[in-house]
Design an enzyme around this catalytic site. Structure first.
Site, PDB file in Angstrom:
ATOM      1  N   ALA A  95      73.597  52.795 -26.386  1.00  0.00           N
ATOM      2  CA  ALA A  95      74.956  52.505 -25.925  1.00  0.00           C
ATOM      3  C   ALA A  95      75.235  51.011 -25.805  1.00  0.00           C
ATOM      4  CB  ALA A  95      75.206  53.179 -24.583  1.00  0.00           C
ATOM      5  N   PRO A 152      70.692  51.875 -22.328  1.00  0.00           N
ATOM      6  CA  PRO A 152      71.633  51.022 -23.050  1.00  0.00           C
ATOM      7  C   PRO A 152      70.947  50.050 -24.009  1.00  0.00           C
ATOM      8  CG  PRO A 152      72.221  51.156 -20.736  1.00  0.00           C
ATOM      9  CD  PRO A 152      70.889  51.811 -20.868  1.00  0.00           C
ATOM     10  N   CYS A 153      71.654  49.700 -25.063  1.00  0.00           N
ATOM     11  CA  CYS A 153      71.113  48.846 -26.123  1.00  0.00           C
ATOM     12  C   CYS A 153      70.579  47.523 -25.599  1.00  0.00           C
ATOM     13  CB  CYS A 153      72.210  48.604 -27.162  1.00  0.00           C
ATOM     14  SG  CYS A 153      71.777  47.425 -28.459  1.00  0.00           S
ATOM     15  N   PHE A 154      71.327  46.886 -24.706  1.00  0.00           N
ATOM     16  CA  PHE A 154      70.962  45.536 -24.270  1.00  0.00           C
ATOM     17  C   PHE A 154      70.063  45.531 -23.033  1.00  0.00           C
ATOM     18  CE2 PHE A 154      74.354  44.532 -27.167  1.00  0.00           C
ATOM     19  CZ  PHE A 154      73.942  43.322 -27.728  1.00  0.00           C
ATOM     20  N   LYS A 168      68.024  39.015 -25.029  1.00  0.00           N
ATOM     21  CA  LYS A 168      68.681  39.604 -26.195  1.00  0.00           C
ATOM     22  C   LYS A 168      70.111  39.094 -26.349  1.00  0.00           C
ATOM     23  CE  LYS A 168      69.393  44.208 -28.217  1.00  0.00           C
ATOM     24  NZ  LYS A 168      68.979  45.624 -28.108  1.00  0.00           N
TER      25      LYS A 168
END
Length: 266
Positions: A95, A152-154, A168
């Site tokens: 996400a 989540p992606c980050f 990131k």
């Protein structure tokens, strides 16, 4: 996020340096339109040609990876932010809140860079070269591959993702669509993703605003990343727009990406 492991493909005899790369710069669009356009560009890829697209989102949108479970936390976030859009991507990954970012997408014949993992690395090299042109010292993360349910992606950089001082800055995801590779990703300009994990982690992602102290004009950003990709990929580069065929397919695909059945299927 790295692509799933699979049998390696031999690099194309011609490779990225023989392609004509079309550069498409779009205005901010809703999530369903953005995903439909990326999908259409991949579905319409022709031999000897690829595309690089730069765009933003309006309204701010929460996107899920193609196979990512929708958690209670994500549903609660959308309830707290009723004006936020939501879409499920055609690619993997996890996400992301798309707001205050530069998004790129690359569509090319699947064997352009060789194996999908080689493509992932090559595209990240182009991103890092673009960042260097902006004065940012970015590197590739040495983290681990992460599953779709890793949050989540980050939240955490995966192996090979673009980081600055270990934090990131760019999150990317990939898919194979027919005979084409599609990779797209988010470079955080100002949005820090905190709404996805309030209070955590102790060291979160970094934004370009934090690194540079200011955000360059949009056209300057596009020029830097266009130059970064072209220097790494080679080939011929031309500004373009969607063809009639791509636009018609995108209009059809937008119905899928705007549907409840697709968005909430997991």
């Amino acid at each position: 996020m790295l692509p799933e492991r699979g049998p390696a493909s031999a690099p194309s005899a011609n490779g990225s340096g023989s392609l004509t790369w079309r550069v498409i710069v779009d205005e901010a669009l809703p999530g369903s339109a953005n995903m439909a356009r990326d999908h259409a560009l991949a579905a319409c890829v022709r031999p000897g040609a690829g595309s690089v697209r730069f765009y933003q989102w309006a309204p701010a949108t929460l996107s899920f990876g193609r196979n990512e479970p929708v958690t209670v936390g994500y549903r609660e976030l959308l309830r707290r932010h009723p004006l936020m859009g939501v879409v499920r991507r055609p690619t993997g990954g996890r996400a992301v809140i798309h707001d205050g970012e530069l998004t790129y997408s690359i569509a090319a014949p699947v064997r352009t860079f060789g194996a999908l993992r080689l493509a992932y690395r090559k595209i990240n090299e182009g991103l890092m070269e673009g960042l260097r042109r902006l004065g940012v010292d970015a590197t590739g993360a040495t983290g681990r591959s992460l599953p779709p349910d890793a949050g989540p992606c980050f939240l955490e950089p995966a192996e090979g993702e673009v980081v600055v001082a270990g934090r990131k800055l760019v999150g990317s995801a990939q898919a194979r669509i027919g005979g084409a590779l599609l990779q797209h990703g988010s470079l955080l300009l100002t949005a820090d993703q905190e709404a996805l994990f309030p209070g955590a982690p102790p060291v979160g992602p970094v934004t370009l605003a934090e690194v540079l102290g200011d955000i360059p004009p949009w056209e300057h950003l596009v020029e830097a990343f266009n130059a970064g990709f072209s220097s790494v990929f080679g080939g011929k580069w031309v500004r373009s727009a969607l063809t009639e065929r791509e636009a018609a397919l995108a209009a059809e695909l937008e119905k899928r990406y705007g549907s409840q059945g697709w968005t909430w299927r997991r």
